[in-house]
Design an enzyme around this catalytic site. Structure first.
Site, PDB file in Angstrom:
ATOM      1  N   GLU A 189      39.327 -17.580 -19.418  1.00 35.08           N
ATOM      2  CA  GLU A 189      39.717 -17.244 -17.914  1.00 35.08           C
ATOM      3  C   GLU A 189      41.178 -16.495 -17.968  1.00 35.08           C
ATOM      4  OE1 GLU A 189      38.057 -18.133 -15.295  1.00 35.08           O
ATOM      5  OE2 GLU A 189      36.849 -19.578 -16.292  1.00 35.08           O
ATOM      6  N   ASN A 224      51.451 -21.171 -15.258  1.00 32.11           N
ATOM      7  CA  ASN A 224      51.779 -20.987 -13.729  1.00 32.11           C
ATOM      8  C   ASN A 224      51.030 -22.120 -12.839  1.00 32.11           C
ATOM      9  OD1 ASN A 224      48.976 -20.050 -14.657  1.00 32.11           O
ATOM     10  ND2 ASN A 224      49.139 -18.435 -12.788  1.00 32.11           N
ATOM     11  N   GLY A 241      44.702 -17.796 -19.833  1.00 28.16           N
ATOM     12  CA  GLY A 241      45.886 -17.129 -20.001  1.00 28.16           C
ATOM     13  C   GLY A 241      45.890 -15.628 -20.141  1.00 28.16           C
ATOM     14  N   SER A 242      46.709 -14.972 -20.650  1.00 28.32           N
ATOM     15  CA  SER A 242      46.666 -13.298 -20.440  1.00 28.32           C
ATOM     16  C   SER A 242      45.519 -12.657 -21.254  1.00 28.32           C
ATOM     17  CB  SER A 242      48.131 -12.816 -21.260  1.00 28.32           C
ATOM     18  OG  SER A 242      48.115 -13.106 -22.610  1.00 28.32           O
ATOM     19  N   VAL A 243      45.143 -11.386 -20.831  1.00 30.96           N
ATOM     20  CA  VAL A 243      43.988 -11.018 -21.475  1.00 30.96           C
ATOM     21  C   VAL A 243      44.276 -10.679 -23.168  1.00 30.96           C
ATOM     22  CG1 VAL A 243      42.858  -8.466 -21.706  1.00 30.96           C
ATOM     23  CG2 VAL A 243      43.415  -9.540 -19.427  1.00 30.96           C
ATOM     24  N   CYS A 275      47.059 -15.788 -11.101  1.00 32.72           N
ATOM     25  CA  CYS A 275      45.865 -15.113 -11.775  1.00 32.72           C
ATOM     26  C   CYS A 275      44.979 -14.429 -10.540  1.00 32.72           C
ATOM     27  CB  CYS A 275      44.778 -15.788 -12.922  1.00 32.72           C
ATOM     28  SG  CYS A 275      44.017 -17.233 -11.780  1.00 32.72           S
ATOM     29  N   GLY A 305      43.575 -13.693 -24.834  1.00 33.64           N
ATOM     30  CA  GLY A 305      42.366 -13.987 -24.732  1.00 33.64           C
ATOM     31  C   GLY A 305      41.519 -13.124 -25.624  1.00 33.64           C
TER      32      GLY A 305
HETATM   33  P1  NAD Z   1      49.696 -16.366 -22.554  1.00 32.46           P
HETATM   34  O1  NAD Z   1      48.364 -15.837 -22.843  1.00 32.46           O
HETATM   35  O2  NAD Z   1      50.786 -16.159 -23.031  1.00 32.46           O
HETATM   36  O3  NAD Z   1      49.522 -18.105 -23.155  1.00 32.46           O
HETATM   37  C1  NAD Z   1      48.577 -19.122 -22.363  1.00 32.46           C
HETATM   38  C2  NAD Z   1      48.635 -20.082 -23.484  1.00 32.46           C
HETATM   39  O4  NAD Z   1      47.988 -19.394 -24.901  1.00 32.46           O
HETATM   40  C3  NAD Z   1      49.647 -20.793 -23.884  1.00 32.46           C
HETATM   41  O5  NAD Z   1      49.669 -22.179 -24.219  1.00 32.46           O
HETATM   42  C4  NAD Z   1      50.338 -19.978 -25.185  1.00 32.46           C
HETATM   43  O6  NAD Z   1      51.026 -20.890 -26.073  1.00 32.46           O
HETATM   44  C5  NAD Z   1      49.076 -19.819 -26.022  1.00 32.46           C
HETATM   45  N1  NAD Z   1      48.741 -18.810 -26.882  1.00 32.46           N
HETATM   46  C6  NAD Z   1      49.606 -17.799 -27.114  1.00 32.46           C
HETATM   47  N2  NAD Z   1      49.425 -17.171 -28.358  1.00 32.46           N
HETATM   48  C7  NAD Z   1      48.336 -17.743 -28.717  1.00 32.46           C
HETATM   49  C8  NAD Z   1      47.564 -17.266 -29.875  1.00 32.46           C
HETATM   50  N3  NAD Z   1      47.552 -16.333 -30.664  1.00 32.46           N
HETATM   51  N4  NAD Z   1      46.402 -18.380 -30.136  1.00 32.46           N
HETATM   52  C9  NAD Z   1      46.109 -19.304 -29.335  1.00 32.46           C
HETATM   53  N5  NAD Z   1      46.678 -19.615 -28.170  1.00 32.46           N
HETATM   54  C10 NAD Z   1      47.847 -18.732 -27.986  1.00 32.46           C
HETATM   55  O7  NAD Z   1      49.515 -16.642 -20.750  1.00 32.46           O
HETATM   56  P2  NAD Z   1      50.778 -17.271 -19.729  1.00 32.46           P
HETATM   57  O8  NAD Z   1      51.872 -16.148 -19.778  1.00 32.46           O
HETATM   58  O9  NAD Z   1      51.121 -18.575 -20.140  1.00 32.46           O
HETATM   59  O10 NAD Z   1      49.938 -16.921 -18.466  1.00 32.46           O
HETATM   60  C11 NAD Z   1      49.678 -16.231 -17.651  1.00 32.46           C
HETATM   61  C12 NAD Z   1      48.333 -15.344 -17.533  1.00 32.46           C
HETATM   62  O11 NAD Z   1      47.674 -16.056 -17.348  1.00 32.46           O
HETATM   63  C13 NAD Z   1      48.228 -14.473 -16.641  1.00 32.46           C
HETATM   64  O12 NAD Z   1      47.888 -13.160 -17.198  1.00 32.46           O
HETATM   65  C14 NAD Z   1      47.500 -14.902 -15.614  1.00 32.46           C
HETATM   66  O13 NAD Z   1      46.705 -14.215 -14.765  1.00 32.46           O
HETATM   67  C15 NAD Z   1      46.500 -15.657 -16.641  1.00 32.46           C
HETATM   68  N6  NAD Z   1      45.845 -16.785 -15.936  1.00 32.46           N
HETATM   69  C16 NAD Z   1      44.499 -16.849 -15.786  1.00 32.46           C
HETATM   70  C17 NAD Z   1      43.521 -17.775 -14.943  1.00 32.46           C
HETATM   71  C18 NAD Z   1      42.310 -17.624 -14.609  1.00 32.46           C
HETATM   72  O14 NAD Z   1      41.752 -18.995 -14.202  1.00 32.46           O
HETATM   73  N7  NAD Z   1      41.643 -16.587 -14.817  1.00 32.46           N
HETATM   74  C19 NAD Z   1      44.496 -18.711 -14.509  1.00 32.46           C
HETATM   75  C20 NAD Z   1      45.886 -18.743 -14.643  1.00 32.46           C
HETATM   76  C21 NAD Z   1      46.640 -17.828 -15.184  1.00 32.46           C
END
Ligand code: NAD
Length: 470
Positions: free
Chosen positions: A244, A149, A224-226, A278, A229
């Protein structure tokens, strides 16, 4: 675009297309890396550690400032590429590039302020006679795994503090939007020795997972997503980890609020980047005495947003990251309507576009507000009073940021103290961040903080040195 490993461009026979979500056109391709490539990056990053440790803080700082200059010179080029790969309006992309420049500059400045402290061991039993002090040392190799995002600024929030603390980095950019990150890492690579920054593209489930599990990587910095994470926290073993994660941010609007100011805040907070933020406003909790007036004014302002080609400077609402993401949002809204919610405006999908939507009479048990909905939705939850508002605000697994609009001092202080979130803003929507502030959520929204000075704590390890003087 190729990957960047050990200062070299690396390709692969296996390629993934990067598509413009606005028109489906292929902008470029990137390699789909496999474990062997991730291994090569880990080796190069480890090899490069010494080159950075040898460098003075002064030099590291100056090199980062040189990259600031390079990014400033290419501001428009980067913004255009961001818009093409993510679908956000060009004006928002320019803001993201400006914030990226700021994040980088703050890191260059902070590189000169990595202090330890003297520690009075004589405050503890048998500690008399020592002179002791701490030193902040680099952790080693940092894997930076980032979301789609805000691909540029959120990645720089990891790379820049990591390098400023003299760590080498392996970046795993988002699969949907890797291009600006690769381009930025090329600028870094022009300044720093080979292997200091490496980029590996491909799927998170393969290369991301491999980096997380590797014993040769010392820290995982993930945004990324919960769901992802949680998986990372289970697999990372003894590494330092910063997570995060997602948010479901509440904004409370009380009957004594400046309604026009609150409406402006919700327009920005719920619809910025088509709601894919987020810390976006995901729940609008309104005291029922003013709910009708607030809803009417919110609809009025929402209908002024202009959906269109994200490269057009007049556009204020771009696409979601993909049609699939837009369909998911459409289904979540439909589900809420089936359960009694009412769409006041919007609710229409066209490809990857989803119109700015105000949904009223939402209840706290609807999926729309239980899970994080990543789309341009302002769901109004009507409440009787402040007690109920705080109760609804806290009724979530998330705790990233929050906001309250009120003119009453004690109500604002009650919200500030009782809402379980990493940040609470008064008379401001949750969707606000400066790049130096401590940023990071409570509960399932994450572990650790970013915001340059705070990220430095996460990117270093502390050593105590004690001299026995007696
Ligand atoms: P996502 O978790 O799908 O992907 C994030 C990253 O993780 C990508 O690079 C992806 O390729 C990688 N990934 C996927 N599976 C993995 C695994 N098993 N092991 C290691 N890496 C892996 O998230 P998204 O859809 O790209 O982003 C949206 C999410 O991110 C939303 O939940 C949003 O709220 C959150 N977000 C949080 C913040 C914050 O600072 N708190 C900021 C921006 C977005």
């Amino acid at each position: 675009m190729d990957m960047l490993i050990g200062g070299k461009h690396i390709s692969s026979d296996d390629l993934a297309e990067v598509k413009n979500p606005y028109n489906g056109e292929v902008i470029d391709t990137v390699p789909i890396a496999h474990r062997q490539t991730a291994d090569l990056a880990i080796m190069e990053a480890n090899k490069a550690k010494e080159s950075l440790i040898e460098m003075s803080a002064f030099k590291v700082s100056n090199k980062l400032l040189n990259v600031v200059k390079k990014l400033e010179d290419k501001r428009e080029e980067f913004a255009k590429l961001l818009t093409l790969e993510v679908g956000k309006p060009i004006n928002e992309s320019l803001v993201e590039v400006d914030r990226s420049i700021e994040t980088l500059r703050l890191s260059a400045e902070e590189a000169k302020r990595i202090y330890g402290e003297s520690v009075p061991l004589d405050a503890g039993l048998n500690g008399k006679g020592f002179f002791a002090f701490t030193q902040k040392l680099p952790v080693g190799v940092v894997a930076a795994i980032t979301p789609f995002n805000y691909p540029l600024n959120l990645t720089i929030h990891k790379i820049a503090p990591a390098i400023a603390c003299k760590n080498t980095v392996i970046v795993k950019p988002p699969t949907e939007a890797p291009l600006t990150v690769i381009k930025f890492c090329e600028l870094l690579n022009e300044e720093f020795p080979p292997g200091v920054v490496n980029v590996v593209t491909g799927y998170g489930s393969e290369v991301g997972d491999y980096l997380v599990c590797s014993d040769e990587v010392n820290k995982i910095s993930f945004t990324g997503s919960v769901t992802t994470g949680m998986m990372i926290s289970q697999k990372a073993g003894m590494k330092k980890v910063t997570l995060e994660l997602g948010g479901n941010d509440p904004v409370i609007i009380l009957k004594d609020a400046d309604i026009d100011k609150a409406v402006k805040g919700i327009i920005n907070g719920a619809f910025l980047n088509a709601g894919q933020v987020c810390m976006g406003v995901k729940r609008v909790i309104v005291e029922e005495d003013i709910a009708d007036e607030f809803a009417r004014k919110l609809v009025n302002e929402t209908e002024k947003l202009i959906m269109g080609n994200p490269l057009d400077t007049k556009t204020t609402l771009g696409t979601l990251i993909s049609e699939k993401a837009a369909i998911q949002v459409e289904e979540t809204v439909k589900n809420a309507v089936e359960k009694g919610a009412k769409i006041l405006t919007g609710g229409v999908r066209d490809g990857a576009f989803y119109s700015a939507t105000v949904v009223d009479y939402v209840t706290r048990d609807m999926d729309l507000v239980v899970r994080e909905t990543f789309g341009p939705i302002a769901p109004i939850i009507r409440v009787k009073n402040l007690d109920e508002a705080i109760d609804v605000a806290n009724d979530t697994e998330y705790g990233l940021q929050a906001g309250v609009f009120t003119s009453d001092y004690s109500s604002s202080m009650r919200c500030a103290q009782e809402i379980e979130a990493g940040t609470v803003f008064v008379n401001k929507q949750s969707t606000f961040r400066t790049d130096n502030m401590p940023f990071g959520g409570f509960k399932n929204s994450g572990v650790g903080k970013e915001g340059i000075k705070y990220a430095f704590d996460e990117m270093t390890k502390t050593k105590l040195i004690g001299l026995n003087l007696r």
